[in-house]
Design an enzyme around this catalytic site. Structure first.
Site, short mmCIF file in Angstrom:
data_model
loop_
_atom_site.label_atom_id
_atom_site.label_comp_id
_atom_site.label_asym_id
_atom_site.label_seq_id
_atom_site.Cartn_x
_atom_site.Cartn_y
_atom_site.Cartn_z
N ASP A 1 -1.62 -0.74 5.79
CA ASP A 1 -1.86 0.06 7.22
C ASP A 1 -3.08 0.06 7.90
O ASP A 1 -3.60 0.49 8.92
CB ASP A 1 -1.21 1.44 7.04
CG ASP A 1 -2.26 2.38 6.53
OD1 ASP A 1 -2.56 1.89 5.27
OD2 ASP A 1 -2.64 3.48 6.93
N ASP B 1 -0.48 5.17 0.94
CA ASP B 1 -0.55 6.15 1.88
C ASP B 1 -0.76 5.50 3.42
O ASP B 1 -1.10 4.57 3.46
CB ASP B 1 -1.96 6.92 1.60
CG ASP B 1 -1.81 7.74 0.44
OD1 ASP B 1 -1.21 8.51 0.24
OD2 ASP B 1 -2.67 7.33 -0.52
N ASP C 1 0.82 -1.07 -0.01
CA ASP C 1 0.17 -0.01 0.05
C ASP C 1 0.99 1.15 -0.02
O ASP C 1 2.21 1.34 0.34
CB ASP C 1 -0.98 0.15 1.20
CG ASP C 1 -1.79 1.14 1.34
OD1 ASP C 1 -2.55 1.43 0.32
OD2 ASP C 1 -1.77 1.88 2.67
#
Length: 225
Positions: free
Chosen positions: A182, A14, A12
């Site tokens: 995240d 961001d 991922d």
């Protein structure tokens, strides 16, 4: 999860590789100023990040409009959203990467994955037109043979479709492709696709503790991969 079986990783962007909260704040507050709406604090933006630009703008507009007495404004929601999206894209394109930073340990983690011989893809809900320049600006683009954004396919994470497509592009099976993210978005998509998943502890996760998310493990730094 069997580490020896891993052949590739989907990472991922961001909140996992790059802390982009400053970019979001600058672009969103530029958008709100253009709409003559009240600015929003980065702390309020943080839990809104992760489900794509459309969701983010809807949440920010809802937050901003909550501070305006209904008797003082008449709003065409669809027209407001369209103008907000236009202004947001304008501002984000102008500042992309200027107020963001690569998290400590990210480069070391990506190098470690490469040294294991893993193929690497980046799958993000950020629009591809913003994701690609950001990766290049932060010196991360060269790690990935494939990059897919939130508008690359019909559906975004937490739908598993982007992960299936990434595995197909990498030439690996989901069971042999590690997802690193995240948030619950990444974990839910990975579980649905049949991929093992590790989550970093320092990201956004919609403002919720990542320890409560179903994952195969947690990382305090990507260097710990």
């Amino acid at each position: 999860m069997n580490p020896a079986a891993i052949q590739a990783a989907i990472v991922d962007l961001d909140g996992t590789m790059v802390d982009t909260l400053g970019d979001f704040a600058a672009a969103l507050n530029g958008m709100l100023a253009d709409l003559a709406l009240q600015a929003i604090a980065p702390s309020a933006i943080r839990p809104m990040v992760g489900k794509g630009s459309e969701n983010l703008i809807n949440l920010v507009l809802k937050h901003a409009l909550a501070h305006i007495p209904p008797t003082q404004v008449a709003i065409n929601s669809a027209a407001l959203f369209d103008r907000a999206m236009d202004r947001y894209q304008h501002h984000y394109g102008a500042i992309n990467g200027q107020f963001s930073a690569v998290y400590p340990g990210v480069v070391e983690g990506l190098l470690a994955m490469q040294q294991r011989g893993w193929k690497l893809a980046c799958v993000t809900n950020k629009p591809i037109a913003l994701a690609l320049p950001l990766l290049q600006a932060k010196g991360l683009g060269g790690f990935f043979s494939q990059v897919f954004g939130g508008d690359s396919f019909e559906r975004k994470k937490p739908d598993p479709l982007p992960l299936f497509k990434a595995c197909e592009a990498l030439g690996t099976l989901p069971a042999h492709t590690l997802v690193v993210g995240d948030s619950s978005n990444d974990a839910q998509a990975a579980r649905a696709a049949g991929c093992p998943v590790l989550l970093v502890t320092y990201g956004y996760n919609h403002g919720e503790p990542v320890s409560g998310v179903d994952a195969d493990g947690l990382l305090d730094s990507l260097a710990g991969i």
